[in-house]
Design a protein around this motif. Structure first.
Motif, PDB file in Angstrom:
ATOM      1  N   THR A 125     -30.627 -21.050   7.707  1.00 10.86           N
ATOM      2  CA  THR A 125     -29.478 -21.152   6.803  1.00 10.86           C
ATOM      3  C   THR A 125     -28.970 -19.772   6.418  1.00 10.86           C
ATOM      4  O   THR A 125     -27.753 -19.515   6.405  1.00 10.86           O
ATOM      5  N   GLN A 126     -29.895 -18.859   6.106  1.00 10.66           N
ATOM      6  CA  GLN A 126     -29.528 -17.495   5.735  1.00 10.66           C
ATOM      7  C   GLN A 126     -28.799 -16.799   6.883  1.00 10.66           C
ATOM      8  O   GLN A 126     -27.767 -16.141   6.673  1.00 10.66           O
ATOM      9  N   LEU A 127     -29.315 -16.928   8.084  1.00 10.79           N
ATOM     10  CA  LEU A 127     -28.702 -16.282   9.239  1.00 10.79           C
ATOM     11  C   LEU A 127     -27.338 -16.888   9.561  1.00 10.79           C
ATOM     12  O   LEU A 127     -26.411 -16.175   9.951  1.00 10.79           O
ATOM     13  N   THR A 128     -27.213 -18.199   9.408  1.00 11.20           N
ATOM     14  CA  THR A 128     -25.924 -18.848   9.660  1.00 11.20           C
ATOM     15  C   THR A 128     -24.877 -18.374   8.668  1.00 11.20           C
ATOM     16  O   THR A 128     -23.716 -18.122   9.033  1.00 11.20           O
ATOM     17  N   GLN A 129     -25.275 -18.234   7.396  1.00 12.26           N
ATOM     18  CA  GLN A 129     -24.339 -17.733   6.388  1.00 12.26           C
ATOM     19  C   GLN A 129     -23.943 -16.282   6.682  1.00 12.26           C
ATOM     20  O   GLN A 129     -22.771 -15.901   6.546  1.00 12.26           O
ATOM     21  N   ARG A 131      -5.385   7.598  10.951  1.00  9.92           N
ATOM     22  CA  ARG A 131      -6.687   7.956  10.399  1.00  9.92           C
ATOM     23  C   ARG A 131      -7.367   6.736   9.791  1.00  9.92           C
ATOM     24  O   ARG A 131      -8.564   6.512   9.983  1.00  9.92           O
ATOM     25  N   ALA A 132      -6.597   5.954   9.063  1.00  8.10           N
ATOM     26  CA  ALA A 132      -7.160   4.743   8.469  1.00  8.10           C
ATOM     27  C   ALA A 132      -7.549   3.733   9.556  1.00  8.10           C
ATOM     28  O   ALA A 132      -8.553   3.032   9.436  1.00  8.10           O
ATOM     29  N   LEU A 133      -6.758   3.663  10.637  1.00  6.21           N
ATOM     30  CA  LEU A 133      -7.080   2.766  11.747  1.00  6.21           C
ATOM     31  C   LEU A 133      -8.395   3.170  12.415  1.00  6.21           C
ATOM     32  O   LEU A 133      -9.173   2.311  12.841  1.00  6.21           O
ATOM     33  N   ALA A 134      -8.631   4.465  12.500  1.00  7.31           N
ATOM     34  CA  ALA A 134      -9.889   4.928  13.084  1.00  7.31           C
ATOM     35  C   ALA A 134     -11.080   4.464  12.235  1.00  7.31           C
ATOM     36  O   ALA A 134     -12.125   4.064  12.770  1.00  7.31           O
ATOM     37  N   THR A 135     -10.913   4.516  10.923  1.00 10.04           N
ATOM     38  CA  THR A 135     -11.975   4.033  10.038  1.00 10.04           C
ATOM     39  C   THR A 135     -12.209   2.539  10.231  1.00 10.04           C
ATOM     40  O   THR A 135     -13.350   2.076  10.286  1.00 10.04           O
ATOM     41  N   LEU A 136     -11.125   1.783  10.335  1.00 10.40           N
ATOM     42  CA  LEU A 136     -11.268   0.340  10.578  1.00 10.40           C
ATOM     43  C   LEU A 136     -11.943   0.080  11.917  1.00 10.40           C
ATOM     44  O   LEU A 136     -12.712  -0.879  12.056  1.00 10.40           O
ATOM     45  N   GLY A 137     -11.659   0.935  12.902  1.00  5.78           N
ATOM     46  CA  GLY A 137     -12.309   0.777  14.208  1.00  5.78           C
ATOM     47  C   GLY A 137     -13.810   0.937  14.113  1.00  5.78           C
ATOM     48  O   GLY A 137     -14.570   0.212  14.770  1.00  5.78           O
ATOM     49  N   LEU A 138     -14.268   1.868  13.288  1.00  2.81           N
ATOM     50  CA  LEU A 138     -15.710   2.051  13.082  1.00  2.81           C
ATOM     51  C   LEU A 138     -16.327   0.819  12.421  1.00  2.81           C
ATOM     52  O   LEU A 138     -17.418   0.385  12.788  1.00  2.81           O
ATOM     53  N   HIS A 139     -15.611   0.279  11.445  1.00  5.23           N
ATOM     54  CA  HIS A 139     -16.107  -0.938  10.794  1.00  5.23           C
ATOM     55  C   HIS A 139     -16.151  -2.104  11.782  1.00  5.23           C
ATOM     56  O   HIS A 139     -17.089  -2.918  11.744  1.00  5.23           O
ATOM     57  N   TYR A 140     -15.164  -2.191  12.661  1.00  6.28           N
ATOM     58  CA  TYR A 140     -15.136  -3.276  13.646  1.00  6.28           C
ATOM     59  C   TYR A 140     -16.349  -3.180  14.579  1.00  6.28           C
ATOM     60  O   TYR A 140     -17.001  -4.186  14.870  1.00  6.28           O
ATOM     61  N   THR A 141     -16.646  -1.958  15.026  1.00  5.55           N
ATOM     62  CA  THR A 141     -17.804  -1.776  15.910  1.00  5.55           C
ATOM     63  C   THR A 141     -19.098  -2.158  15.207  1.00  5.55           C
ATOM     64  O   THR A 141     -19.954  -2.852  15.768  1.00  5.55           O
ATOM     65  N   ARG A 142     -19.244  -1.716  13.968  1.00 10.22           N
ATOM     66  CA  ARG A 142     -20.459  -2.027  13.198  1.00 10.22           C
ATOM     67  C   ARG A 142     -20.606  -3.527  12.985  1.00 10.22           C
ATOM     68  O   ARG A 142     -21.690  -4.099  13.184  1.00 10.22           O
ATOM     69  N   LEU A 143     -19.523  -4.188  12.582  1.00 12.89           N
ATOM     70  CA  LEU A 143     -19.582  -5.624  12.317  1.00 12.89           C
ATOM     71  C   LEU A 143     -19.805  -6.424  13.591  1.00 12.89           C
ATOM     72  O   LEU A 143     -20.506  -7.442  13.579  1.00 12.89           O
ATOM     73  N   SER A 144     -19.227  -5.972  14.703  1.00 16.75           N
ATOM     74  CA  SER A 144     -19.427  -6.669  15.976  1.00 16.75           C
ATOM     75  C   SER A 144     -20.888  -6.618  16.397  1.00 16.75           C
ATOM     76  O   SER A 144     -21.450  -7.619  16.867  1.00 16.75           O
ATOM     77  N   ARG A 145     -21.512  -5.460  16.228  1.00 19.24           N
ATOM     78  CA  ARG A 145     -22.937  -5.337  16.567  1.00 19.24           C
ATOM     79  C   ARG A 145     -23.787  -6.209  15.644  1.00 19.24           C
ATOM     80  O   ARG A 145     -24.747  -6.844  16.085  1.00 19.24           O
ATOM     81  N   GLN A 146     -23.426  -6.214  14.363  1.00 18.88           N
ATOM     82  CA  GLN A 146     -24.172  -7.040  13.412  1.00 18.88           C
ATOM     83  C   GLN A 146     -24.027  -8.520  13.756  1.00 18.88           C
ATOM     84  O   GLN A 146     -25.006  -9.284  13.691  1.00 18.88           O
ATOM     85  N   PHE A 147     -22.837  -8.932  14.153  1.00 15.68           N
ATOM     86  CA  PHE A 147     -22.590 -10.329  14.524  1.00 15.68           C
ATOM     87  C   PHE A 147     -23.453 -10.724  15.717  1.00 15.68           C
ATOM     88  O   PHE A 147     -24.127 -11.758  15.701  1.00 15.68           O
ATOM     89  N   GLN A 148     -23.440  -9.886  16.766  1.00 17.58           N
ATOM     90  CA  GLN A 148     -24.200 -10.215  17.969  1.00 17.58           C
ATOM     91  C   GLN A 148     -25.695 -10.219  17.696  1.00 17.58           C
ATOM     92  O   GLN A 148     -26.436 -11.080  18.200  1.00 17.58           O
ATOM     93  N   LYS A 149     -26.159  -9.280  16.886  1.00 14.27           N
ATOM     94  CA  LYS A 149     -27.581  -9.226  16.545  1.00 14.27           C
ATOM     95  C   LYS A 149     -28.002 -10.475  15.780  1.00 14.27           C
ATOM     96  O   LYS A 149     -29.081 -11.041  16.034  1.00 14.27           O
ATOM     97  N   THR A 150     -27.156 -10.930  14.856  1.00 14.93           N
ATOM     98  CA  THR A 150     -27.472 -12.129  14.082  1.00 14.93           C
ATOM     99  C   THR A 150     -27.467 -13.365  14.972  1.00 14.93           C
ATOM    100  O   THR A 150     -28.321 -14.249  14.842  1.00 14.93           O
ATOM    101  N   VAL A 151     -26.487 -13.454  15.884  1.00 16.52           N
ATOM    102  CA  VAL A 151     -26.443 -14.581  16.824  1.00 16.52           C
ATOM    103  C   VAL A 151     -27.727 -14.639  17.649  1.00 16.52           C
ATOM    104  O   VAL A 151     -28.347 -15.701  17.797  1.00 16.52           O
TER     105      VAL A 151
END
Length: 233
Positions: free
Chosen positions: A75-79, A121-141
């Protein structure tokens, strides 16, 4: 704690000699207040005040319907998976808003405070967040699927053992209590699994006979093949 979109560096095209980022006039303070808007990509709460809580609940329900968590860990991982996906889905709209803000400034001062260079510059920051979140998503899956696969394997193993014990008790003509052997399954669950297992075994035999066994050579075909192989005078 939320991370704001980086405060833009003052544009050298500004007509004022003062390079300070602090606006000096009321007209300058209003557009610069947009810098206080946060992306919420690292916030404790996944839902921003500007987002629809009902849409977030529907989003989460899709993940729970897909993964059907059966333990607190699942349940925790699904959330966590749902929350990460919710944040990931927010990034395209944030990127579009940044480009629109830089490309369509409402005032001349707004164009000075935030131009296309600041947007990138702000888009570059969002790109870093996207990469981090994508890795976190795949790791959780991967983690969730591994845990669920192990749980289902253990459950099937225990069901097979319980089914074998049930059939043994049937042959001896005595009743069987699964709890006696530490099983949490009901007798109906074990019975249904046992019947399904026997049908699968029968179907495998039929599959082998119909689709995998080589058909025997007929006598007529054998003689014809033998005759055709004999040398002619």
């Amino acid at each position: 704690m939320t991370n704001p979109i980086p405060t833009p560096i003052p544009n050298p095209k500004s007509p004022t000699p003062d390079r300070s980022t602090e606006p000096r006039t009321d007209a300058g303070k209003q557009p610069s207040s947009m810098n206080a808007h946060t992306h919420g990509l690292t916030s404790w709460s996944p839902v921003l005040a500007t987002e629809d809580p009902a849409a977030y609940q529907r989003h989460c329900r899709q993940f729970f319907d897909e993964y059907q968590p059966a333990t607190p860990t699942e349940t925790q991982l699904t959330q966590e998976l749902a929350d990460t996906a919710w944040r990931l889905n927010r990034i395209p709209s944030l990127e579009a808003a940044l480009l629109d803000r830089a490309g369509n400034p409402p005032t001349d001062q707004a164009a000075i405070d935030f131009d296309i260079v600041d947007a990138h510059r702000a888009l570059a920051t969002l790109g870093l967040h996207y990469t981090r979140l994508s890795r976190q998503f795949q790791k959780t899956v991967d983690h969730l699927r591994e845990i669920q696969s192990e749980r289902r394997h253990e459950q099937e193993r225990d069901l097979k053992r319980a089914a074998a014990l049930l059939e043994l008790h049937k042959r001896k003509g005595i009743p069987y209590d699964p709890a006696q052997d530490g099983f949490v399954f009901s007798q109906d669950q074990i019975e249904a699994f046992s019947q399904r297992l026997m049908r699968l075994n029968q179907s495998r035999h039929i599959e082998h006979v119909l689709f995998h066994m080589r058909p025997p050579i007929q006598p007529e075909a054998s003689r014809a093949a033998s005759a055709s192989s004999e040398p002619r005078p």
